[in-house]
Design an enzyme around this catalytic site. Structure first.
Site, mmCIF file in Angstrom:
data_model
loop_
_atom_site.group_PDB
_atom_site.id
_atom_site.type_symbol
_atom_site.label_atom_id
_atom_site.label_comp_id
_atom_site.label_asym_id
_atom_site.label_seq_id
_atom_site.Cartn_x
_atom_site.Cartn_y
_atom_site.Cartn_z
ATOM 1 N N HIS A 129 10.173 42.036 -24.255
ATOM 2 C CA HIS A 129 9.046 42.970 -24.264
ATOM 3 C C HIS A 129 8.236 42.791 -25.545
ATOM 4 O O HIS A 129 7.113 42.294 -25.500
ATOM 5 C CB HIS A 129 9.599 44.386 -24.140
ATOM 6 C CG HIS A 129 8.582 45.433 -23.834
ATOM 7 N ND1 HIS A 129 7.233 45.200 -23.785
ATOM 8 C CD2 HIS A 129 8.736 46.752 -23.539
ATOM 9 C CE1 HIS A 129 6.613 46.322 -23.493
ATOM 10 N NE2 HIS A 129 7.494 47.279 -23.334
ATOM 11 N N HIS A 177 1.413 35.637 -18.296
ATOM 12 C CA HIS A 177 1.659 37.076 -18.276
ATOM 13 C C HIS A 177 1.981 37.493 -16.850
ATOM 14 O O HIS A 177 1.416 36.950 -15.915
ATOM 15 C CB HIS A 177 0.408 37.823 -18.765
ATOM 16 C CG HIS A 177 0.668 39.235 -19.143
ATOM 17 N ND1 HIS A 177 0.702 40.243 -18.230
ATOM 18 C CD2 HIS A 177 0.929 39.805 -20.350
ATOM 19 C CE1 HIS A 177 0.957 41.376 -18.849
ATOM 20 N NE2 HIS A 177 1.104 41.137 -20.136
ATOM 21 N N ASP A 211 0.097 38.178 -27.457
ATOM 22 C CA ASP A 211 0.998 37.741 -28.529
ATOM 23 C C ASP A 211 0.622 36.406 -29.143
ATOM 24 O O ASP A 211 1.215 36.004 -30.146
ATOM 25 C CB ASP A 211 2.436 37.650 -27.998
ATOM 26 C CG ASP A 211 2.998 39.020 -27.693
ATOM 27 O OD1 ASP A 211 2.770 39.919 -28.513
ATOM 28 O OD2 ASP A 211 3.632 39.197 -26.648
#
Ligand code: COA
Length: 429
Positions: A267, A306, A362
């Site tokens: 996560h 994703h 990220d």
């Protein structure tokens, strides 16, 4: 056209009409389908809730194919550009943007609840010198429930508001103190003259100076990062908050479980993996052979792909811009050059194009955090502070939703049945 599904159960030959509403069918309607009167109803097997809606929500909208993210209907790009984190926190928790008076009152309330009870400080000092800051954050947020037992009254609107204010206000204090503890530095008390984000930087980095004065460009960049992380609908940690919150426990305990979920590497930990990857690649010349390895299935291009976004993650675009602003102050992180080149090559390469793999949130965030001189263990703490208003908005929605029940999934039992117990005295004889 009828909004229903006709299901024929081939075990019995019986047909059922299952209503369709909002693009979903009710799992309970499937429960009416039975192979016999004494048989259990049909259930849905969905590990990881990949195709199961667990709630109705008006907090956050995502269209992963189009790369759209909206909080309460407002596009993330516009909020990142023109709003600030506290206003976004208000928006998420109240459902509408504040008037000037509402914002001033909200800012005042949050600012004046940044202090924590002195016993929390003693409690945090008790952790080992090398305690992970996320473990400290999780424990100290949970511990707040013991300082505010009134928080158990979740049915009172004013009381709920109080806990929401307290938690948004105190998270930076707890997060910064987790950081200072690992550094062996004294805890810095909140400075209520500073803005929310500037005060956080002060509690992190202030030493002997009278007032800490962070560069406004850094404050703005961190504020934008908080905005980008503020909510992401039913992600794993929000689901944890809702699941635990569905027992009607106090919100500190529910949010502590969200921090726990975020702690997991699947996560909150991908940005750290991106940095490790960039460091391993080392220089631009090594990119082609690295990409070959990814295409051969040897490893993944971290920070790409994703579950929801099959397009450029809208947050990644904003972060890239924030990175430029930060590097203007701190000097360019040498890994940026490799990241930019990797992105360029990957976006043109058929392997990534075909699989709709784009940079996610990220890909660039770790580079920025590193420029702030945060150690990797702190990255997830920053995420948690940003996500707190979202967790609370979702919790607030949950406790007021008449359709919600205690979260209690079914299982497919695969174990033994009706074994005869033999007492140890006989088994071991
Ligand atoms: N690098 C290379 N290939 C990737 C990839 C990546 N980062 N992400 C997905 N793929 C490939 C898979 O191997 C798969 O290929 P195949 O069809 O040939 O088997 C295909 O793309 C689909 O991937 P899948 O694993 O089904 O997608 P998912 O939705 O289950 O996984 C992630 C999503 C985020 C877990 C995944 O993209 C990933 O691991 N990314 C890297 C980690 C990361 O950045 N996480 C942060 C998310 S915010």
């Amino acid at each position: 056209m009828t909004d229903s599904l006709t299901v024929r159960d081939n075990r019995t030959g019986q047909e059922y009409d299952v209503p369709i509403a909002d693009g979903t069918i009710k799992a309970a309607d499937l429960g009416k389908i039975k192979a016999g009167d004494d048989q259990p109803g049909l259930a849905v097997y969905d590990p990881g809730f990949v195709n199961t809606a667990s709630c109705r929500s008006s907090v956050t909208f995502i269209d992963g194919d189009e790369g759209i993210l909206e909080y309460r209907g407002y596009p993330i790009e516009q909020l990142a550009e023109g709003s600030n984190f506290l206003e976004v926190a208000y928006l998420l928790n109240h459902g509408a943007l504040p008037t000037k008076a509402e914002f001033d009152a909200w800012e005042h309330e949050i600012t004046y609840h940044t202090f924590v009870h002195e016993n929390i400080k003693t409690f945090m000092e008790g952790f080992r010198y090398d305690a992970h800051p996320m473990g400290m954050l999780m424990a100290s947020v949970g511990a707040l429930s013991t300082f505010y037992p009134d928080a158990r009254d979740i049915h009172d609107a004013e009381n709920r508001h109080m806990q929401i204010v307290r938690m948004i206000a105190k998270m930076p204090t707890l997060g910064a103190w987790s950081f200072r503890h690992a550094q062996g530095k004294p805890f810095v008390y909140p400075d209520n003259e500073l803005s929310y984000t500037a005060n956080f930087l002060s509690m992190l980095f202030k030493m002997s100076e009278k007032t800490f004065e962070p560069d406004p460009r850094l404050v703005k960049a961190l504020d934008v990062l908080f905005i980008l992380h503020a909510d992401h609908e039913q992600n794993a940690s929000t689901n944890a908050v809702r699941s635990v919150g569905s027992t009607q426990v106090d919100p500190y305990s529910a949010v502590a479980s969200g921090v726990g979920a975020l702690y997991g590497p699947l996560h909150g930990g991908a940005n750290e993996a991106v940095l490790r990857m960039l460091r391993r690649i080392g220089s631009k010349e090594n990119i082609p052979s690295f990409i070959e390895g990814v295409k051969n299935g040897n490893e993944k291009l971290m920070g790409f792909g994703h579950r929801v976004y099959k397009n450029y993650d809208p947050r990644a675009r904003i972060i890239k811009k924030a990175a430029d602003d930060v590097f203007e102050v701190t000097g360019v992180n040498p890994l940026l050059e490799i990241a930019l080149e990797l992105e360029k090559i990957a976006l043109e390469d058929e392997y990534f194009v075909k699989r709709k793999l784009y940079p996610n949130v990220d890909f660039y965030s770790g580079l920025i955090y590193e420029a702030f001189q945060f150690p990797p263990e702190m990255f997830t703490v920053l995420f948690a502070i940003g996500r707190t208003p979202g967790w609370l908005a979702q919790w607030l929605e949950l406790v007021q939703d008449k359709e919600q029940k205690i979260a209690r999934p079914k299982q497919i039992y695969t174990g033994a049945r009706r074994l005869d117990f033999v007492p140890a005295s006989e088994r071991w004889a």
